[in-house]
Design a protein around this motif. Sequence first.
Motif, short mmCIF file in Angstrom:
data_model
loop_
_atom_site.label_atom_id
_atom_site.label_comp_id
_atom_site.label_asym_id
_atom_site.label_seq_id
_atom_site.Cartn_x
_atom_site.Cartn_y
_atom_site.Cartn_z
N PRO A 179 48.48 36.95 42.93
CA PRO A 179 47.67 36.41 44.04
C PRO A 179 46.44 35.64 43.55
CG PRO A 179 47.61 38.83 44.00
CD PRO A 179 48.67 38.41 43.04
N LEU A 180 45.94 35.98 42.39
CA LEU A 180 44.73 35.29 41.92
C LEU A 180 45.05 34.03 41.15
CD1 LEU A 180 42.51 38.25 40.75
CD2 LEU A 180 41.90 36.54 42.46
N LEU A 227 47.17 42.13 40.74
CA LEU A 227 46.18 41.12 41.12
C LEU A 227 46.48 39.76 40.50
CD1 LEU A 227 42.96 43.28 40.79
CD2 LEU A 227 44.14 42.62 42.88
N PRO A 243 44.98 35.95 48.88
CA PRO A 243 44.88 37.41 48.84
C PRO A 243 46.25 38.06 49.01
CG PRO A 243 43.15 36.52 50.20
CD PRO A 243 44.01 35.36 49.79
N THR A 244 46.49 39.09 48.24
CA THR A 244 47.78 39.76 48.32
C THR A 244 47.93 40.43 49.68
OG1 THR A 244 48.66 41.91 47.76
CG2 THR A 244 46.62 41.32 46.74
N LYS A 281 24.30 29.77 43.81
CA LYS A 281 24.97 31.02 44.12
C LYS A 281 25.72 31.47 42.89
CE LYS A 281 27.90 32.97 47.50
NZ LYS A 281 27.36 34.30 47.42
N VAL A 335 36.68 43.69 43.61
CA VAL A 335 37.18 42.37 43.98
C VAL A 335 36.20 41.81 45.00
CG1 VAL A 335 39.03 41.02 45.02
CG2 VAL A 335 39.58 43.02 43.63
N GLY A 336 35.55 40.72 44.66
CA GLY A 336 34.53 40.18 45.55
C GLY A 336 33.41 41.19 45.70
N THR A 337 33.11 41.52 46.94
CA THR A 337 32.04 42.49 47.15
C THR A 337 32.60 43.89 47.36
OG1 THR A 337 32.11 41.88 49.47
CG2 THR A 337 30.41 40.85 48.15
N ASN A 358 27.54 34.92 40.90
CA ASN A 358 28.05 36.29 41.01
C ASN A 358 28.71 36.70 39.71
OD1 ASN A 358 27.62 37.45 43.56
ND2 ASN A 358 29.06 35.98 44.46
N THR A 365 35.55 25.91 43.62
CA THR A 365 34.73 25.24 44.63
C THR A 365 34.71 26.03 45.92
OG1 THR A 365 36.67 23.92 45.08
CG2 THR A 365 34.91 22.85 43.86
N SER A 366 35.83 26.69 46.22
CA SER A 366 35.88 27.36 47.52
C SER A 366 35.28 28.75 47.47
CB SER A 366 37.32 27.43 48.02
OG SER A 366 38.07 28.27 47.18
N ASN A 367 35.21 29.32 46.28
CA ASN A 367 34.83 30.72 46.25
C ASN A 367 34.32 31.13 44.88
OD1 ASN A 367 34.57 33.14 47.58
ND2 ASN A 367 36.60 32.95 48.47
N SER A 368 33.48 32.14 44.87
CA SER A 368 33.04 32.72 43.63
C SER A 368 33.29 34.21 43.73
CB SER A 368 31.55 32.45 43.43
OG SER A 368 31.05 33.26 42.40
N GLN A 369 34.26 34.67 42.94
CA GLN A 369 34.69 36.05 43.09
C GLN A 369 34.61 36.85 41.82
OE1 GLN A 369 38.38 37.52 44.68
NE2 GLN A 369 38.38 35.73 45.99
#
Lengths: 619, 302
Positions: B121-122, B118, B129-130, B45, B166-168, B47, B78-82
């Motif tokens: 929160p990042l 941003l 997430p804010t 995966k 941000v993300g999608t 992005n 590991t938890s997310n790809s943003q």
Amino acid sequence: MDFKEGDLKYSQLKQGDLLLDRYEIQEIVGMGGMGAVYRARDKNFKAIRLVAIKEMISQVTDPIVRKNIFQIFEREANILATLRHPAIPRIYDYFAIGERAYLVLEFIHGKNLEQLLSETQSFFPEEQVLSWAVELCDVLDYLHAHKPEPIIFRDVKPSNIMNTLQNHVALVDFGIAKVFESGQRNTMVGTQGYSPPDQYRGEATPKVDIYALGATLHHLLTLRDPQLEAPFSFGERLISEINPNVSKEFSAVVERALEYKPEDRYESASEMKEALINVARKTGTLLHLSIPSAQPTTRGVGVKPLWSFECEDELRGSPNYHEGTLFIGCYDNNLYALDASNGQFRWKYPTDGGIPGKPAILEGNVYFGSEDKRLHVVSAISGKVIWTYYTEGPVRSSPRIAEGHVFIGSDDGYLHAVSTNNGRLSWKAEAGSPVRSTPFVSDEYVYFGSEAGDFTCVDFRGDPRWRYKAKRAITSSPILADGAVYFGSMDSTLYALDANSGWVVWRFRLGKGSISTPAIQNNFLYTGAADHIIYCIDTRSAKEMWRYTTDHQVTGSPIVHRDAIYCGSVDGGFYCLGAASGRLRWRFQTGKPITGTPVAHEDMIFIGSTDKRVYAFLA
Amino acid sequence: MKKFLKRFRRKKSKSKADKQGTAATAPLLDEAQVWDFVGSQRGAKFNHLVAASALDLGQRRENNEDALLCLSGVLDTTSNSQPLGIYIVADGMGGHRNGEIASETAVRTVGNHLISKLYKPLFGPEPRPTNESLREIMESAVDQAHKAVRKAAPGGGCTLTAALVVGTQLVIAHLGDSRAYAITRDGRIEALTKDHSLVKRLQEMGQLTGEEAATHPQKSVLYRALGQGDTAQADIFNSSLPNPGFLLICSDGLWGVVNEDDIQRIVNATSSPFLACHHLVEAANAAGGPDNISVVLVRLVN
């Protein structure tokens, strides 16, 4: 051949009669000189498909004449088959049985203009008649431009014009009956009062239709029926003298269409349409033409359910439809299966608690939760139990099925993922408080809310991906569209979160809390709230497009079906609103609050009410 | 590639860009193609936002009044790809140097605000997430930029088309007549923004025909712009990144002279945003280059 008076009469088909073993007659919707028009269900489709069946009975007994008549009828049916216009019903089939010939046509919901004329208490608004007039010119122009031969409708009058539920008009009765008639008696085609002098001379030109349209518009604007007046006497009944609200410009267009001499009328329907559009421009009604304009107040008063079925206790949950059967859970602890076409009881399955959710159906099995703490799975056909699964609290969430699993929340504070094969638990995800929201399952993740206000996204192994905390309970069920999840909360906010990360994309402030589940179509979101309001919100701009206020809390959820919103309210009303405008199309009053969500299938809408009844309506 | 560089340099010297100190992104390797390859090999995966930009003086202007920001990144854990991205185009207007001051101020202020909102929160100790919605962050960014422009360039103003990814999610703030387009791989191009131009509005209301609009003397008069009026009335909306496809943000120096179909064809002719940006600038200059040309092109590689 002699007829006795009695021979001319014929018997109509009755409810439940089958034609060709396929079309099941439901009701007579109209009567004509040559036969009846029925609403029927096409049984060839498992889905409920309604059709209009027009019956024509030939009273000619000579077989050769009869054969000729049928040939002409067949030719006309074939012409109809080539027509494509939104204001012309589609033809599906035609056939003959003995002396009766049948046309199977698209069923158009609504009333004809003659019915509206007989019901109205006051003049129709000018802009309403104007918008109908423009649409009628458009369809006449389409027919007149038909190649190789122009099609002259020859019988424009209020009873041949249907007003659809979307407030458009459609031409019905394509003079095919007249073909029959002409084989029998040599009478003029047309209707006295609406037909011009030239038609009496046997002429059939576009000008005949233009005159008849003029006569129809005159009738609509003045409410004076030309059939009751001397022929060609419109000049003595000027529109402005009877209805001073009509603009000079509009009257002038109608009066020109009604000129005695054909050469003094508009050359074509398109010319008349232009003139009407100019009227709209001048009087400022042009803007209203493209959108459905104000509904006459008579609308919706007569909306009646097609059927209703009474259970033994309140229906707080929502029905679901599957292959001709309607499933709904009840607080008499039973899940009911009803014949969706007529509401006949098929079977019921008893649980030990009230059933608040909406059943899900997969591969012939019905899945639903009950306050007896169980997830029940029964056969859709027989209602026999397949398996049950125990949680540790009442189940008020509805099941979602995906990836070989059924996902369901429970008041025990967990989301349960149960294998559809054997009813065994694969995993459960902890929410920390009761899960009454129905999970949404995407390609990758499962989303659900909890009563403590946590919104959780877990993957297919049950591992949490992200979590968002609202200020109060999330009972509303999430819906995912274009990468965002949408849900309401008791904290009076409607949320849009990024489905992948949980970032808040936007928040929309509601007047009060919401447990309603949003419905989305074409970037518009519809939801209800405790402030009595049904909202329409643009998901791109987070702006309110319209709102409709009911008389009590909206705790059930709206659905979008075709171009309408259907939603119940605690005021007991079941509402049908225009999706684009939010205007009320009709409302049906049930005996007690509605807290469930309707389900739509083709031409039918089903809803349960706490007055213990399930209702079916025409969409 | 060498041949292309040569051609490119020739163009730049002609447009006096070197003297003015404006620079265009140099064409690099076709990185998107490389990533396409890597992505397909790994099967993982993946992005990434691949973005490029170009800013050119054009053929007729002596000064540059456009400004842009093009910032891409990815936060992969590991938890997310943003994927994260901030893309802004502003086109200034007004006498003296007010136009260029306005566009520069707008881009800096919006960029600064988005990043600072941003950042915590990042990258904070407890990344989450804010609580402010992306829409609210964008609203306050426009608000601040509006005030900053009024202060820095009184009487001046600029267009602003700012995209935050941000993300999608794609959130766009828009004022004036720069444009954001969604371009899909199958050849469709759709304007995501609506020009706040007087002539365009008249055309929408049926008061002007397309031809009349194209030759109207007040063609470039805006009825909304950053720094003009008491409050900035930006259109703020969210959408998703065209996938597979491109997000294009440009000033009227591009869309005013190159038609949408040609823009789409140029963009789709290569999978590299870098090359595409330069071809777009070339096309605008070949059509006379009457105005400054700003282009930001973004692609999600996944």
